[in-house]
Design an enzyme around this catalytic site. Structure first.
Site, mmCIF file in Angstrom:
data_model
loop_
_atom_site.group_PDB
_atom_site.id
_atom_site.type_symbol
_atom_site.label_atom_id
_atom_site.label_comp_id
_atom_site.label_asym_id
_atom_site.label_seq_id
_atom_site.Cartn_x
_atom_site.Cartn_y
_atom_site.Cartn_z
ATOM 1 N N ASP A 174 0.896 -1.137 0.000
ATOM 2 C CA ASP A 174 0.000 0.000 0.000
ATOM 3 C C ASP A 174 0.935 1.186 0.000
ATOM 4 O O ASP A 174 1.526 1.499 1.040
ATOM 5 C CB ASP A 174 -0.900 0.019 1.240
ATOM 6 C CG ASP A 174 -1.954 1.096 1.099
ATOM 7 O OD1 ASP A 174 -1.570 2.250 0.881
ATOM 8 O OD2 ASP A 174 -3.154 0.784 1.168
ATOM 9 N N HIS A 175 1.115 1.811 -1.158
ATOM 10 C CA HIS A 175 2.221 2.772 -1.248
ATOM 11 C C HIS A 175 2.024 3.981 -0.336
ATOM 12 O O HIS A 175 2.969 4.675 -0.017
ATOM 13 C CB HIS A 175 2.519 3.171 -2.698
ATOM 14 C CG HIS A 175 1.519 4.099 -3.309
ATOM 15 N ND1 HIS A 175 0.343 3.677 -3.832
ATOM 16 C CD2 HIS A 175 1.539 5.435 -3.482
ATOM 17 C CE1 HIS A 175 -0.327 4.716 -4.305
ATOM 18 N NE2 HIS A 175 0.383 5.809 -4.104
ATOM 19 N N HIS A 237 -5.863 2.543 0.698
ATOM 20 C CA HIS A 237 -5.074 3.687 1.162
ATOM 21 C C HIS A 237 -5.732 4.428 2.338
ATOM 22 O O HIS A 237 -5.102 4.697 3.349
ATOM 23 C CB HIS A 237 -4.850 4.694 0.024
ATOM 24 C CG HIS A 237 -4.216 4.102 -1.201
ATOM 25 N ND1 HIS A 237 -3.213 3.169 -1.134
ATOM 26 C CD2 HIS A 237 -4.434 4.311 -2.519
ATOM 27 C CE1 HIS A 237 -2.847 2.834 -2.377
ATOM 28 N NE2 HIS A 237 -3.579 3.508 -3.226
HETATM 29 C C1 BG6 Z 1 -3.431 4.164 -6.848
HETATM 30 C C2 BG6 Z 1 -4.770 4.210 -7.541
HETATM 31 O O1 BG6 Z 1 -3.406 3.149 -5.881
HETATM 32 O O2 BG6 Z 1 -3.169 5.415 -6.221
HETATM 33 C C3 BG6 Z 1 -4.826 5.352 -8.560
HETATM 34 O O3 BG6 Z 1 -5.008 2.980 -8.205
HETATM 35 C C4 BG6 Z 1 -4.422 6.647 -7.885
HETATM 36 O O4 BG6 Z 1 -6.127 5.476 -9.135
HETATM 37 C C5 BG6 Z 1 -3.109 6.514 -7.118
HETATM 38 O O5 BG6 Z 1 -4.304 7.638 -8.907
HETATM 39 C C6 BG6 Z 1 -2.810 7.757 -6.294
HETATM 40 O O6 BG6 Z 1 -1.529 7.652 -5.731
HETATM 41 P P1 BG6 Z 1 -0.714 8.975 -5.366
HETATM 42 O O7 BG6 Z 1 0.501 8.497 -4.614
HETATM 43 O O8 BG6 Z 1 -0.378 9.653 -6.674
HETATM 44 O O9 BG6 Z 1 -1.633 9.817 -4.540
#
Ligand code: BG6
Length: 486
Positions: A174-175, A237
């Protein structure tokens, strides 16, 4: 940072969007930082039939804009020297011979398999790696979301991967957990005594978690049609961020101590009844409007999207946590595409002072607030009121920057850099355990079921706005408002 021992990273989906935008740049940055040893190897695998040179040319052309001023030819050469490319159908067991030959026999070397492919490949890749005898003791697998689209499908994927890797070897990404301010929130909460006594229902009025994007679905219409904002963002997230805010202090920093506490939060989330879904959730879909000052089409006009689509591009929910610490404190979560800004933040609103001694005009009616921002900038600010200089007793809001950007001038790691390094080192703390993921699905499923049973369409909102009016009404029923409306 110290140079790591030699590692083999096998990247399935090596020509995909995530690989090009995030993973290859992350590895490049670590080559530049000197963390990746010269003997390490990056084995990119993808369906496209091309040579190593063509892959590298594509990677350079695509990654350069993401690397900006960090790009330099010497580091790129060092990075390129680690890379090999395997054109293959990852579902075909016969295609694994070349990979096996390249990996060779290195039982002590850390081997990371990164699944940056569509989820329907996760089971066959795992089975094929297992059958080819490529899963060693020192192997780990990193899996990208979406891990299923409901509890059942996520269980099926976990079972399939789990047949060949133990839970200790599975790194579910989960980045958002890799983002610096999220780490800093853990440091703030559990490295100081100041906040913990206040971190509870007696002192916290409400918590707001917003992840807003200015972008639309960016050509991913057919993927997004079957996903929607709840599955794409909230189930993972936003719930992970909620866990970091709400968890009890863990007994230690080892992965399971932290993940046990997060799991308890997920299991304490008050379940939604169909009546709750009607009053405590809002789903929206953007219609034509503007983004970044330019006109943009509505979601239903995007390629791959049905004209009468009922997929939500916005969701807001009022979550409640049934524990002594959080009973009665609303956690408002919201995420959406085509909103005015790219904004990701957690707002902790503290209660007003119990007995104001300054009059309303002098005090400005402000309560304390802590804002942890992940985007557009990374910051952590504590809002207080202080006396404005002068002879009158006039209070004014001020904020303390708790991020100490000035104190720590070190380069910040991108989320994917940190997560890749953690996986190589075998640190699981920032990765989602199977039971956490399943608890999150259990909580969102009644929402999905109620929406599916309901004939209503999502509420329309104009691209470039903060979502449907019902989102503001969700808070105003509790006498509250979103941070930007204050
Ligand atoms: C991803 C989603 O997990 O997170 C995307 O699948 C989204 O739809 C992205 O755009 C957003 O990540 P960040 O780090 O750019 O906010």
């Amino acid at each position: 940072m110290k140079t790591l021992p030699d590692v083999d990273l096998v990247l399935f989906g090596g020509t995909g969007d995530l690989a090009m935008r995030k993973l290859l740049p992350a590895i490049y940055q670590q080559v530049k930082a000197g963390t990746v040893s010269a003997g390490s190897r990056l084995l990119a695998a993808a369906r496209k039939d091309m040579t190593r040179e063509a892959f590298l040319a594509l990677a350079e052309a695509t990654c350069r804009p993401f690397l900006g001023a960090d790009f330099d030819a010497a580091t790129w050469q060092a990075f390129a020297a680690c890379v090999s490319y395997f054109p293959m159908d990852v579902k075909d067991p016969a295609a694994y011979g070349a990979l096996a030959a390249a990996l060779g026999q290195h039982p002590d070397r850390v081997r990371v398999f990164y699944y940056s492919t569509s989820p329907d490949c996760f089971a066959p890749i795992s089975a094929n790696l297992g059958a080819a005898g490529l899963v060693t003791e020192q192997s780990r697998v990193m899996v990208e979301k979406p891990l299923g689209h409901d509890l059942e499908s996520s269980r099926a994927i976990n079972d399939a991967v789990g047949e060949h890797f133990t839970e200790r070897q599975i790194f579910r990404i989960d980045h958002y957990l890799g983002k610096e301010p999220v780490q800093n929130l853990l440091a703030l909460r559990f490295g100081n005594v100041l906040f913990e006594p206040l971190w509870r229902r007696e002192w916290v009025q409400d918590v707001q978690i917003t992840v807003a994007e200015q972008l639309g679905v960016e050509g991913r219409g057919d993927f997004y049609e079957h996903t929607g904002a709840l599955r794409d963002m909230l189930q993972n997230h936003l719930l992970q961020l909620l866990c970091i805010v709400a968890m009890e202090p863990p007994t230690g920093s080892d992965p399971d101590a932290v993940r046990d506490e997060k799991l308890k939060v997920l299991r304490s989330l008050k379940p939604f009844t169909p009546a709750d879904v009607a009053t405590k959730t809002v789903r929206g879909q953007y219609k034509a409007g503007a983004a970044g000052g330019k006109p943009v089409e509505g979601y239903a006009e995007e390629t791959g999207v049905a004209a009468d689509s009922r997929t939500e591009t916005f969701v807001a929910v009022k979550a409640e946590i049934d524990t002594w610490r959080w009973a009665g404190v609303p956690f408002f979560l919201r995420t959406g595409k085509r909103m005015p800004d790219k904004l990701a933040e957690i707002v902790i609103n503290f209660r007003p002072v119990p007995h104001p001694i300054f009059d309303e005009a002098a005090h400005g009616g402000r309560a304390n607030r802590l804002i942890i921002r992940m985007q557009p900038d990374e910051s952590m600010r504590l809002y207080l009121v202080a006396k404005q200089p002068g002879d009158a007793m006039v209070l004014h809001p001020v904020n303390l920057n708790l991020d100490f950007e000035e104190s720590f001038r070190a380069r910040r790691l991108e989320a994917y850099e940190r997560l890749l390094l953690d996986a190589i080192r075998g640190r699981l703390t920032l990765f989602v355990r199977r039971d956490e993921q399943e608890a999150a699905w259990c909580w969102v499923e009644p929402i999905l079921a109620s929406w599916a049973a309901n004939e209503d369409r999502p509420k329309a909102y104009t691209a470039g706005s903060w979502g449907p009016a019902a989102s503001s009404a969700l808070l105003s029923r509790d006498g509250l408002s979103w941070n930007e409306e204050d």
